[in-house]
Structure formats: structure tokens, C-alpha cells
Write an enzyme that holds these catalytic residues in place. Structure first.
Site: not given
Length: 436
Positions: A180, A191, A277, A431, A436
Site C-alpha cells: 500500500k 516504502t 495522490e 493532503n 478534516t
């Protein structure tokens, strides 16, 4: 040509392994979050871990276990909480996790290795984890690799899995792996999380050496965002269930096994880089003419990790000046007049001199590479919501058509590769909103 073939099965493809992945409730989304890889027989174990001074409890735990005992039977991984920077209580949580699983499997806790992924500073909810362990053990299956691969992801858009098979001593030998990773990728070890299984019989010292070299040529050669995790762990088990003669020193059979181990690690590493990402394409940087392999990899990783290079690729801008600048600051001496840069089939610089090229066509090359490896937009939209929604889909990932940047810096014998991805607007969005 390679002397192995790809097979299905991931970490349960090698003989004598079981795996499971369940939803224990560690993630508020109700997504799978607890994974287990298990070998009923004792397996030789090796590991490579983060070099960060801020380490997760599972990293310290595994290092201690592997220092005292070079074998293991199980790997337990929770997702949702990194259990890093959690003080002494995080360490006790790790010990309790191993003890609880040991009781459920009826094996010593010393035979269990641990991994965690999630938000730094958050402890594992031990009541939830302990309640999930019996269900996890009950779910163990010789076909459970995909479930385990799904249970270890966080911001990943795809699961990462591979298995290869070769023949040693007229018997099949297999290596499988799952991993992952999507962000915080600029490792100085391996990693994030990667788990490898093998059914060959290998001596502990040789297995560790093989894994360390494989890590350098795979996980240590990728970058997404320049950040190294507190939890980076690469763990490999070899249980000997192929019943081949034990490999105790380097030779033809050891070289074949190490090459296959490296190929598994490289596939997983490239899959992580492609799943960076917000990324839209995989980038492969090939460097030749360096003094040695390490120098070549250093130049390659500097180019792959350059925010300016990554941004240009996202904008489909063949701005080779950024590639040249990154190569020049990699810390490897070379003569500028020897520099050669190529983007796909487009030769951009040779002998340190810029060359005329079709900029529109070169931009088209970047667009096509992204299109060829893109995931369905509806899948991206669903999965990018990550833990805020329930169902996630994991489509097959295309790794066979990366953006190729080829750089030559001289006449040295050193060559190496690094893998990365482009840098898109979505990286900041993911990110900026992570907790949140």
C-alpha cells in the site's frame, strides 16, 4: 527475457500461506481495515524499515523481534491509525496486539510481526482491534490475498499485488507480494507497507541481503512527494514449503530467486508511484553513463522527485530544462557537455547542446501516456472520497506505458532507474483535507 512467469494469488500464491482482510471498525467509514498474513509453518523473516527518527511502535517492535529471532509466522496490519508518535502507550498497544493474535492463532507472540498505517499521532483502538482478531483468524484462506490487500490501503486508489513463479531444482518456487502507498513516498528504506511471501528455503542472512538489495532497486527508487513515512516497512517471509534444497550462498539459484524477488518489489513500487495522490501518469527515469549504479539511481530519483519536472509532466509541457537542472543538482559529478536527454522518442539534448524537436508532438506523447494509464473517472471520484464514504472499487492498474525520461551523463558503467508520477492539483486537495 525472464525465466519466471506471472501468476495469480498475491501473497497466498506461494505454497503454505493464508491471508485475510476484514472490517474491524478501526476506520469510521466501515471499509476493510485489518489484515493478516499467516504461515502455519515457521518462516525465515527479513525486514527493511524507515530510517526516520520518528518511528511507529510497530517499526521498533519488528526490529526488536527480527534482531532476536530471524523467523516469523504471521504479519498483522491495521489501517486507520499509524500508532506513531504515541509515546509509551503506543508501544504497549503493539505488544498487546501481538499477544492477542498469538492467543487466537495459538502461537508465540514472538512469531508475529506488526505493521500500521493511518494518521500519525493516533493510537490503535485496542478494544476494537482485539474484538476483530477472532473474526480475522476465522477468515484466513489460501485465497485471501486480495482481501488482505484491500484492508491495508488508506488513500490508495488501487490495491497493489503481484505473484511470480520460476523453477529451482525442478520444482516450482513462487514469490508473492502486496503493498500500500500513495502519499508520503520518498523512502529511505522501502516504502510505507509492503509484504512479500516466498516458499523457497533460504538462510536468514542471505534472505536479508537479498531483500535489502531488492529494496534499493525498487522501493528506494520511487518518489511521489519527497516525504518519508514514520511507518515504512518491507517484510518478507520464506517458509521453505516448495521443498527445494536450501539456498545458503550466492550462486545461480540464489541469483534467480533474488531477481524474481526484485521483480516483485519493483512491480509493487511502480504501482505505488503510479498511484501517487492525485497523479495522472507513471514516470520512469532511466539514467546511464554514471560512475556506478548508486550514482545513476541518485540522479534518476532526483529527476523523478523534482516538483518542477512533475508539474511540467502534469501540464504536458516537454520542458527539458527542468530535467537538466534536476540532474545537475543530484550531487553526482559529471561533465555538462556529456549530457543527453530524451523524452520518449524525442531527443531533446545531446552532447550538452539543445536540439530542435516537435514540441506539440512531444506534448502529445505526455498526453497519450496519461490517457493509456488512466483509471475510470467515476472510480477516481468514488475512491478519492476515501474514508468519507463506504464502498470502494479497485480496478486493474496499467503500468506498461509510463512516461520515459532517458538521461545519459557520460561513459561510465553505472545505470539505474527511478519511478515517480506527475504533480497535480488534487495532491494538494487530498493532503489539505486529510484529517478534516
Amino acid at each position: 527475457m525472464t525465466d519466471w512467469q506471472e501468476i495469480s494469488g498475491g501473497v497466498t500464491a506461494p505454497k503454505g500461506y493464508q491471508a485475510a482482510g476484514i472490517t474491524a471498525g478501526l476506520k469510521p467509514s466501515g471499509l476493510p481495515d485489518l489484515a493478516l498474513i499467516y504461515s502455519p509453518s515457521e518462516a525465515i523473516a527479513a525486514g527493511v524499515f524507515t530510517t526516520s527518527q520518528v518511528k511507529a511502535a510497530c517499526v521498533d517492535y519488528c526490529r526488536q523481534r527480527l534482531h532476536a529471532k530471524h523467523s516469523a509466522r504471521a504479519i498483522l496490519c491495521n489501517a486507520g491509525q499509524a500508532n506513531a508518535a504515541t509515546g509509551s502507550q503506543g508501544w504497549f498497544d503493539a505488544l498487546e496486539s501481538a499477544m492477542s493474535l498469538g492467543q487466537a492463532l495459538n502461537i508465540p507472540s514472538e512469531s508475529i510481526l506488526l505493521a500500521s498505517t493511518g494518521v500519525i499521532g493516533r493510537r490503535i483502538p485496542m478494544d476494537i482491534l482485539k474484538a476483530g482478531i477472532p473474526k480475522l483468524v476465522a477468515a484466513l484462506s489460501e485465497t485471501g490475498s486480495d482481501a488482505a490487500a484491500s484492508a491495508i490501503v488508506t488513500t490508495d486508489l488501487v490495491t497493489k499485488s503481484i505473484a511470480l513463479e520460476t523453477t529451482i531444482g525442478d520444482r516450482p518456487v513462487r514469490v508473492g507480494g502486496i503493498a500500500k502507498g500513495s502519499g508520503m513516498i520518498h523512502p529511505n528504506m522501502a516504502t510505507l507497507l509492503a509484504f512479500v511471501t516466498c516458499d523457497a528455503a533460504v538462510s536468514p542472512s542471505l534472505w536479508q541481503q537479498m531483500l535489502s538489495r531488492a529494496a534499493q532497486r525498487s522501493f528506494n527508487s520511487i518518489t511521489v512527494d519527497g516525504d518519508t513515512s514514520t511507518n515504512d516497512s518491507l517484510i518478507a517471509l520464506a517458509n521453505g514449503q516448495s521443498r527445494t534444497p536450501a539456498i545458503t550462498e550466492m550462486g545461480a539459484e540464489a541469483e534467480r530467486l533474488e531477481a524474481m524477488l526484485t521483480a516483485v518489489c519493483q512491480h509493487l513500487a511502480k504501482a505505488i508511484a503510479r498511484d501517487g495522490e492525485g497523479a495522472t501518469c507513471l514516470v520512469e527515469v532511466q539514467v546511464s553513463g554514471a560512475p556506478d549504479e548508486q550514482s545513476a539511481r541518485q540522479i534518476a530519483k532526483t529527476i523523478a522527485g523534482s516538483s518542477l519536472v512533475k508539474s511540467a509532466i502534469f501540464g504536458r509541457d516537454p520542458n527539458w530544462g527542468r530535467i537538466a537542472a534536476a540532474a545537475g543538482r543530484a550531487g553526482v559529478p559529471f561533465e555538462q557537455e556529456n549530457l543527453k536527454i530524451q523524452l520518449g522518442n524525442f531527443l531533446l539534448m545531446e552532447n550538452g547542446q539543445p536540439l530542435p524537436f516537435d514540441r506539440t508532438a512531444a506534448s502529445g506523447y505526455l498526453k497519450q501516456a496519461a490517457a493509456d494509464s488512466s483509471l475510470p473517472k467515476d472510480v477516481v471520484a468514488t475512491n478519492m472520497s476515501n474514508d468519507l464514504s463506504g464502498e470502494r472499487r479497485f480496478p486493474t492498474q496499467r503500468l506498461d506505458n509510463p512516461v520515459i525520461i532517458a538521461v545519459s551523463v557520460g561513459n561510465g558503467s553505472g545505470s539505474g532507474k527511478a519511478w515517480g508520477c506527475d504533480l497535480s492539483y488534487d495532491y494538494v486537495k487530498i493532503n489539505a483535507e486529510y484529517t478534516t
